[in-house]
Design a protein around this motif. Structure first.
Motif, PDB file in Angstrom:
ATOM      1  N   LEU A  69       0.842  -1.192   0.000  1.00 29.82           N
ATOM      2  CA  LEU A  69       0.000   0.000   0.000  1.00 29.82           C
ATOM      3  C   LEU A  69       0.881   1.247   0.000  1.00 29.82           C
ATOM      4  O   LEU A  69       1.768   1.392   0.837  1.00 29.82           O
ATOM      5  N   GLY A  70       0.686   2.125  -0.985  1.00 29.16           N
ATOM      6  CA  GLY A  70       1.464   3.352  -1.086  1.00 29.16           C
ATOM      7  C   GLY A  70       2.759   3.222  -1.868  1.00 29.16           C
ATOM      8  O   GLY A  70       3.387   4.221  -2.188  1.00 29.16           O
ATOM      9  N   ARG A 113       1.078   1.991  -8.769  1.00 33.52           N
ATOM     10  CA  ARG A 113       0.953   2.360  -7.356  1.00 33.52           C
ATOM     11  C   ARG A 113       0.052   1.384  -6.620  1.00 33.52           C
ATOM     12  O   ARG A 113      -0.944   0.917  -7.170  1.00 33.52           O
ATOM     13  N   ALA A 151      -2.732   1.340  -4.510  1.00 31.61           N
ATOM     14  CA  ALA A 151      -3.694   2.412  -4.269  1.00 31.61           C
ATOM     15  C   ALA A 151      -4.531   2.239  -3.006  1.00 31.61           C
ATOM     16  O   ALA A 151      -4.664   3.168  -2.218  1.00 31.61           O
ATOM     17  N   LYS A 152      -5.140   1.066  -2.834  1.00 31.09           N
ATOM     18  CA  LYS A 152      -6.007   0.882  -1.664  1.00 31.09           C
ATOM     19  C   LYS A 152      -6.122  -0.600  -1.337  1.00 31.09           C
ATOM     20  O   LYS A 152      -5.858  -1.461  -2.172  1.00 31.09           O
ATOM     21  N   MET A 153      -6.534  -0.870  -0.110  1.00 23.19           N
ATOM     22  CA  MET A 153      -6.704  -2.257   0.335  1.00 23.19           C
ATOM     23  C   MET A 153      -8.081  -2.762  -0.082  1.00 23.19           C
ATOM     24  O   MET A 153      -9.066  -2.038   0.031  1.00 23.19           O
ATOM     25  N   THR A 154      -8.109  -3.980  -0.573  1.00 19.79           N
ATOM     26  CA  THR A 154      -9.360  -4.653  -0.907  1.00 19.79           C
ATOM     27  C   THR A 154      -9.362  -6.003  -0.208  1.00 19.79           C
ATOM     28  O   THR A 154      -8.389  -6.368   0.453  1.00 19.79           O
ATOM     29  N   VAL A 202      -3.885  -5.603  -2.209  1.00 16.51           N
ATOM     30  CA  VAL A 202      -3.683  -4.203  -2.589  1.00 16.51           C
ATOM     31  C   VAL A 202      -4.112  -3.998  -4.040  1.00 16.51           C
ATOM     32  O   VAL A 202      -3.650  -4.700  -4.939  1.00 16.51           O
ATOM     33  N   ALA A 203      -5.006  -3.043  -4.257  1.00 16.21           N
ATOM     34  CA  ALA A 203      -5.454  -2.698  -5.615  1.00 16.21           C
ATOM     35  C   ALA A 203      -4.417  -1.789  -6.254  1.00 16.21           C
ATOM     36  O   ALA A 203      -3.876  -0.893  -5.612  1.00 16.21           O
ATOM     37  N   ARG A 204      -4.136  -2.029  -7.534  1.00 18.79           N
ATOM     38  CA  ARG A 204      -3.135  -1.257  -8.269  1.00 18.79           C
ATOM     39  C   ARG A 204      -3.779  -0.226  -9.177  1.00 18.79           C
ATOM     40  O   ARG A 204      -4.855  -0.455  -9.710  1.00 18.79           O
ATOM     41  N   THR A 205      -3.095   0.884  -9.339  1.00 25.99           N
ATOM     42  CA  THR A 205      -3.435   1.848 -10.374  1.00 25.99           C
ATOM     43  C   THR A 205      -2.150   2.144 -11.131  1.00 25.99           C
ATOM     44  O   THR A 205      -1.051   1.945 -10.609  1.00 25.99           O
TER      45      THR A 205
END
Length: 81
Positions: free
Chosen positions: A37-38, A57, A59-62, A66-69
């Protein structure tokens, strides 16, 4: 006291440079196996226009991790081969 401040400042600069030097460029997005994350990773896979590089990146926890962008960013420095 002045010596202590100078030592502390040089320590902070050293840490910042070490963190920057650790960041590298990889050739394929599939090679990123444990994105945190981050975290930001530059990927030079040819998918971005000339003069740019892909930045992936965490981006956020799911529920699945960790979800990527990803976004194309201006390239700084020479292209790695």
């Amino acid at each position: 006291m002045l010596l202590c401040r100078a030592t502390g400042l040089s320590l902070l600069i050293s840490i910042a440079l070490a963190a920057t030097a650790h960041a590298g460029t990889i050739g394929r997005e599939q090679d990123i196996v444990d994105l945190k994350l981050g975290q930001r990773v530059q990927v030079d896979d040819g998918t971005c226009p000339a003069g740019q590089i892909k930045e992936v990146r965490g981006a956020k926890m799911t529920e699945k991790g960790v979800a990527r962008t990803s976004v194309c960013m201006p390239r700084h420095g020479p292209r790695s081969r």
